[in-house]
Every structure is written in C-alpha cells, then in structure tokens.
Write an enzyme that holds these catalytic residues in place. Structure first.
Site, mmCIF file in Angstrom:
data_model
loop_
_atom_site.group_PDB
_atom_site.id
_atom_site.type_symbol
_atom_site.label_atom_id
_atom_site.label_comp_id
_atom_site.label_asym_id
_atom_site.label_seq_id
_atom_site.Cartn_x
_atom_site.Cartn_y
_atom_site.Cartn_z
ATOM 1 N N SER A 113 0.791 -1.236 0.000
ATOM 2 C CA SER A 113 0.000 0.000 0.000
ATOM 3 C C SER A 113 0.821 1.283 0.000
ATOM 4 O O SER A 113 0.324 2.324 -0.410
ATOM 5 C CB SER A 113 -0.971 0.019 1.179
ATOM 6 O OG SER A 113 -0.289 0.198 2.388
ATOM 7 N N LYS B 245 0.324 4.294 6.754
ATOM 8 C CA LYS B 245 -0.318 5.137 5.740
ATOM 9 C C LYS B 245 0.183 6.570 5.872
ATOM 10 O O LYS B 245 0.782 6.951 6.868
ATOM 11 C CB LYS B 245 -1.848 5.148 5.902
ATOM 12 C CG LYS B 245 -2.506 3.788 5.923
ATOM 13 C CD LYS B 245 -2.499 3.113 4.590
ATOM 14 C CE LYS B 245 -3.185 1.748 4.697
ATOM 15 N NZ LYS B 245 -2.928 0.917 3.577
#
Length: 156
Positions: free
Chosen positions: A40, A83
């Site tokens: 990610s 993230k």
C-alpha cells in the site's frame, strides 16, 4: 557462601528488571522499530522495509499532512497499518464523486499506492487515538535509508 551468591543473583535480577522497565517505557512512549508489510505504500515503502517511528507526535496531536504514520487498523484492531496523512480535522476530502469533511479528532489516511491500498477511502476517517507512531526514517534496507519529512509527499 550461599547467601553471598543469592545476593549477587538477586542484584543481577534487579538490574535486569530495571533495564527491562526502562526499555519497555522507551519503546512504548518514545519510539520503536516497525517492519512494514504489504504494497500500500509503494514506491515509498516496500514490504519488509524497517522504519524507526516516534510516539510523541501522535500523543501530542502534532501530526501534519504528509506524515507517514503507524496506526491500529480501524477494521481490525489486531493489525497495524502504515499510511500517509492526507487530511486533518476540518479538511474537505474529495473521493471520486463524494466529498467528506474530516471530523474533529480524526485524520484521513491513504496509501501512496492508490491502486492497491485499503485506507480511509474504504473505512473513512480514522480516530487520532488509533495513531501509534510517526515514521521518522526508513533504516532497512541499508541501500535505501530515507529520512521522512512532512514535505516528503509522493505525487503520481
């Protein structure tokens, strides 16, 4: 003789306990090392990269847009996610045809790999209480050591 040895053993155990407590507090409240897995955050962070994270900024709510953070996953609290912060409280976020306003006490998190990331676009704003640490630098692999700054924002 036995008493002398017992005192030495107890002294060594006491010293180990003290160092263990100091180490635990340092890793829990100051910073630690995190091994990231998954695609990610590619190309910024690849699977099995090791980051050094600090825990002071999230506790003081001094997180900025562009920071890379480690947080408990909102949909699976047993898992941690890595993230980038793309929205702070009060920010308007445009996701396709939808517009969100990040509520107070929350942040909007997205992976740098927009095509292969489960993030706030799926589960919405993330409570700031779930933030565990802010990535300071990538320390492994040695040929790709990177210091992360707030203005280090990946653009496609």
């Amino acid at each position: 003789m036995f008493i002398k040895i017992s005192y030495k053993i107890l002294g060594a155990i006491g010293t180990l306990l003290q160092y263990g407590c100091v180490t635990h507090c340092a890793l829990e409240y100051i910073g630690d090392f995190v091994v990231c897995t998954g695609p990610s955050m590619e190309p910024t962070i690849y699977s099995n990269d090791v980051l050094f994270t600090e825990h002071v900024s999230p506790r003081l709510r001094r997180i900025h847009k562009g920071d890379i953070v480690i947080a408990k996953c909102p949909s699976n609290p047993c898992q941690h996610i890595c993230k980038r912060v793309t929205g702070l409280p009060g920010d308007k976020i445009y996701n396709g045809f939808s517009t969100y306003v990040v509520p107070i006490g929350h942040v909007w998190l997205e992976g740098d790999n927009h095509y292969n990331s489960t993030d706030s676009r799926m589960y919405g704003p993330v409570p700031q209480g779930l933030l565990r640490g802010r990535a300071m630098c990538k320390i492994w692999p040695p040929n790709d050591v990177t210091i992360f700054t707030t203005n280090f924002i990946h653009h496609e």
